[in-house]
Design a protein around this motif. Sequence first.
Motif, PDB file in Angstrom:
ATOM      1  N   MET A  78       0.829  -1.203   0.000  1.00 46.60           N
ATOM      2  CA  MET A  78       0.000   0.000   0.000  1.00 46.60           C
ATOM      3  C   MET A  78       0.870   1.263   0.000  1.00 46.60           C
ATOM      4  O   MET A  78       2.004   1.249   0.469  1.00 46.60           O
ATOM      5  N   PRO A  79       0.343   2.377  -0.501  1.00 45.00           N
ATOM      6  CA  PRO A  79       1.089   3.647  -0.420  1.00 45.00           C
ATOM      7  C   PRO A  79       1.339   4.028   1.033  1.00 45.00           C
ATOM      8  O   PRO A  79       0.555   3.703   1.925  1.00 45.00           O
ATOM      9  N   GLY A  80       2.436   4.728   1.267  1.00 47.26           N
ATOM     10  CA  GLY A  80       2.753   5.162   2.617  1.00 47.26           C
ATOM     11  C   GLY A  80       1.963   6.394   3.007  1.00 47.26           C
ATOM     12  O   GLY A  80       1.616   7.223   2.161  1.00 47.26           O
ATOM     13  N   TYR A  81       1.669   6.511   4.293  1.00 50.30           N
ATOM     14  CA  TYR A  81       0.980   7.713   4.773  1.00 50.30           C
ATOM     15  C   TYR A  81       2.008   8.685   5.335  1.00 50.30           C
ATOM     16  O   TYR A  81       3.136   8.322   5.656  1.00 50.30           O
ATOM     17  N   GLY A  82       1.600   9.942   5.449  1.00 56.71           N
ATOM     18  CA  GLY A  82       2.501  10.962   5.969  1.00 56.71           C
ATOM     19  C   GLY A  82       3.171  11.743   4.864  1.00 56.71           C
ATOM     20  O   GLY A  82       2.530  12.171   3.905  1.00 56.71           O
ATOM     21  N   TYR A  83       4.481  11.911   4.973  1.00 56.40           N
ATOM     22  CA  TYR A  83       5.247  12.728   4.043  1.00 56.40           C
ATOM     23  C   TYR A  83       5.136  12.192   2.620  1.00 56.40           C
ATOM     24  O   TYR A  83       5.374  11.014   2.361  1.00 56.40           O
ATOM     25  N   ARG A  84       4.747  13.064   1.682  1.00 52.63           N
ATOM     26  CA  ARG A  84       4.627  12.750   0.264  1.00 52.63           C
ATOM     27  C   ARG A  84       3.618  11.641  -0.028  1.00 52.63           C
ATOM     28  O   ARG A  84       3.731  10.925  -1.026  1.00 52.63           O
ATOM     29  N   ALA A  85       2.645  11.476   0.828  1.00 53.64           N
ATOM     30  CA  ALA A  85       1.584  10.503   0.562  1.00 53.64           C
ATOM     31  C   ALA A  85       0.767  10.970  -0.630  1.00 53.64           C
ATOM     32  O   ALA A  85       0.596  12.174  -0.846  1.00 53.64           O
ATOM     33  N   PRO A  86       0.239  10.074  -1.459  1.00 59.50           N
ATOM     34  CA  PRO A  86      -0.608  10.494  -2.577  1.00 59.50           C
ATOM     35  C   PRO A  86      -1.844  11.224  -2.084  1.00 59.50           C
ATOM     36  O   PRO A  86      -2.345  10.940  -0.989  1.00 59.50           O
ATOM     37  N   SER A  87      -2.329  12.152  -2.876  1.00 56.91           N
ATOM     38  CA  SER A  87      -3.448  12.995  -2.447  1.00 56.91           C
ATOM     39  C   SER A  87      -4.702  12.194  -2.149  1.00 56.91           C
ATOM     40  O   SER A  87      -5.523  12.585  -1.324  1.00 56.91           O
ATOM     41  N   ASP A  88      -4.854  11.065  -2.818  1.00 58.90           N
ATOM     42  CA  ASP A  88      -6.040  10.239  -2.613  1.00 58.90           C
ATOM     43  C   ASP A  88      -5.767   9.061  -1.682  1.00 58.90           C
ATOM     44  O   ASP A  88      -6.487   8.069  -1.693  1.00 58.90           O
ATOM     45  N   PHE A  89      -4.725   9.183  -0.837  1.00 60.73           N
ATOM     46  CA  PHE A  89      -4.345   8.081   0.052  1.00 60.73           C
ATOM     47  C   PHE A  89      -5.498   7.635   0.936  1.00 60.73           C
ATOM     48  O   PHE A  89      -5.792   6.447   1.047  1.00 60.73           O
ATOM     49  N   VAL A  90      -6.147   8.584   1.593  1.00 58.22           N
ATOM     50  CA  VAL A  90      -7.187   8.233   2.561  1.00 58.22           C
ATOM     51  C   VAL A  90      -8.311   7.461   1.884  1.00 58.22           C
ATOM     52  O   VAL A  90      -8.731   6.396   2.359  1.00 58.22           O
ATOM     53  N   GLU A  91      -8.781   7.980   0.770  1.00 62.97           N
ATOM     54  CA  GLU A  91      -9.881   7.307   0.071  1.00 62.97           C
ATOM     55  C   GLU A  91      -9.456   5.931  -0.418  1.00 62.97           C
ATOM     56  O   GLU A  91     -10.200   4.957  -0.312  1.00 62.97           O
ATOM     57  N   MET A  92      -8.238   5.839  -0.956  1.00 57.33           N
ATOM     58  CA  MET A  92      -7.753   4.576  -1.490  1.00 57.33           C
ATOM     59  C   MET A  92      -7.613   3.520  -0.395  1.00 57.33           C
ATOM     60  O   MET A  92      -8.153   2.412  -0.489  1.00 57.33           O
ATOM     61  N   VAL A  93      -6.894   3.864   0.664  1.00 56.80           N
ATOM     62  CA  VAL A  93      -6.564   2.888   1.701  1.00 56.80           C
ATOM     63  C   VAL A  93      -7.756   2.590   2.595  1.00 56.80           C
ATOM     64  O   VAL A  93      -8.014   1.424   2.935  1.00 56.80           O
ATOM     65  N   GLU A  94      -8.486   3.634   3.008  1.00 61.06           N
ATOM     66  CA  GLU A  94      -9.663   3.415   3.854  1.00 61.06           C
ATOM     67  C   GLU A  94     -10.652   2.465   3.204  1.00 61.06           C
ATOM     68  O   GLU A  94     -11.130   1.517   3.822  1.00 61.06           O
ATOM     69  N   ARG A  95     -10.966   2.733   1.953  1.00 60.48           N
ATOM     70  CA  ARG A  95     -11.963   1.907   1.259  1.00 60.48           C
ATOM     71  C   ARG A  95     -11.481   0.479   1.090  1.00 60.48           C
ATOM     72  O   ARG A  95     -12.259  -0.468   1.176  1.00 60.48           O
ATOM     73  N   TYR A  96     -10.188   0.315   0.846  1.00 61.81           N
ATOM     74  CA  TYR A  96      -9.644  -1.038   0.721  1.00 61.81           C
ATOM     75  C   TYR A  96      -9.770  -1.792   2.037  1.00 61.81           C
ATOM     76  O   TYR A  96     -10.269  -2.926   2.082  1.00 61.81           O
ATOM     77  N   LEU A  97      -9.301  -1.193   3.123  1.00 65.08           N
ATOM     78  CA  LEU A  97      -9.322  -1.871   4.417  1.00 65.08           C
ATOM     79  C   LEU A  97     -10.745  -2.166   4.880  1.00 65.08           C
ATOM     80  O   LEU A  97     -11.011  -3.195   5.503  1.00 65.08           O
ATOM     81  N   GLU A  98     -11.642  -1.276   4.577  1.00 66.00           N
ATOM     82  CA  GLU A  98     -13.022  -1.423   5.038  1.00 66.00           C
ATOM     83  C   GLU A  98     -13.815  -2.429   4.210  1.00 66.00           C
ATOM     84  O   GLU A  98     -14.666  -3.139   4.742  1.00 66.00           O
TER      85      GLU A  98
END
Length: 308
Positions: free
Chosen positions: A171-191
């Motif tokens: 998965m993309p890393g969170y924090g510094y230089r995270a992709p702009s759509d990180f939250v939507e991408m990762v949250e939806r996957y985990l959920e």
Amino acid sequence: MLTIRTCFLQLSPALKAKPVCKRVTSVCMVHRHSHKLASIHSIFKLSEKKQNSIIFPFKDLERYLVKNVNKTKFQMFAPSFEDIGNAEQLFTPSHKHCIDYFTSAVRIDHAPTTAQPEVCFIGRSNVGKSSLIKALFSLVPGIEVRVSKNPGHTKKMNFFKVGKAFTVVDMPGYGYRAPSDFVEMVERYLEARQNLKRTFLLLDASIGIQEADHIAIEMCEEFGIPFVLVLTKIDRPQQGNLLKIILGVQEAIEKQTSGCFPQPFLVSSLNYSGIHLLRCFIAHVTGNLQINEHNSTSLRSGVNSAKI
């Protein structure tokens, strides 16, 4: 009340303002040759003390513990060398067992549809996530696992298929230089990912749990998914400092989580400490390896029995 999504979004600017390391020219490496300690058979040639040090890295730290510290939580997953060897076979390609990069996705509806078990790796940018996956797959000649010196290189969900046994997701890393759509991408996957068997949340052993890591832990708890904390780069800090970080992580597991596996895993992608044990754990929780111990059923089960 702040949602996990809001916390990540509010924290993002601060993290970008304080990069964890200097920007350098990106150097991507494609793994082509196995490390000399990649296989359990190579480790058997070493002394017994060195074998235990590499396979069970916590053993090196035990002598620094005071007598009243409970060691059992650090040794809950204790497979035999035979179990570890059997797990290694799943990470070794053959004519009938292909292991390779499969595909990438930027949205959950672009992710491949598969019924086989899946595990994913998440963590702060520059925590060593891609390096760890590269180490896990070090017995696979030519597999494309890109590791960059520039934090935030992974921008997509990258899927690696391990034959018909399971899938590993970087998965993309969170924090510094995270992709702009990180939250939507990762949250939806985990959920939403129904075949996700375990989430491995990586922490830098040099610095311990950071604010962004606490938010990620809360996200896993909120979604009710079983997860594991993995401390990377254990070769960097001095043993006293490392032990202090480990005990702090263990305390966080006990006091702040209900879905986290009680034992934190310690790994180094540089000297392969803990890599073989983690392979075995992945093989086990995906249902591909039965461990002859009393807690094997609990290890593969969901959140309610994640704590044994």
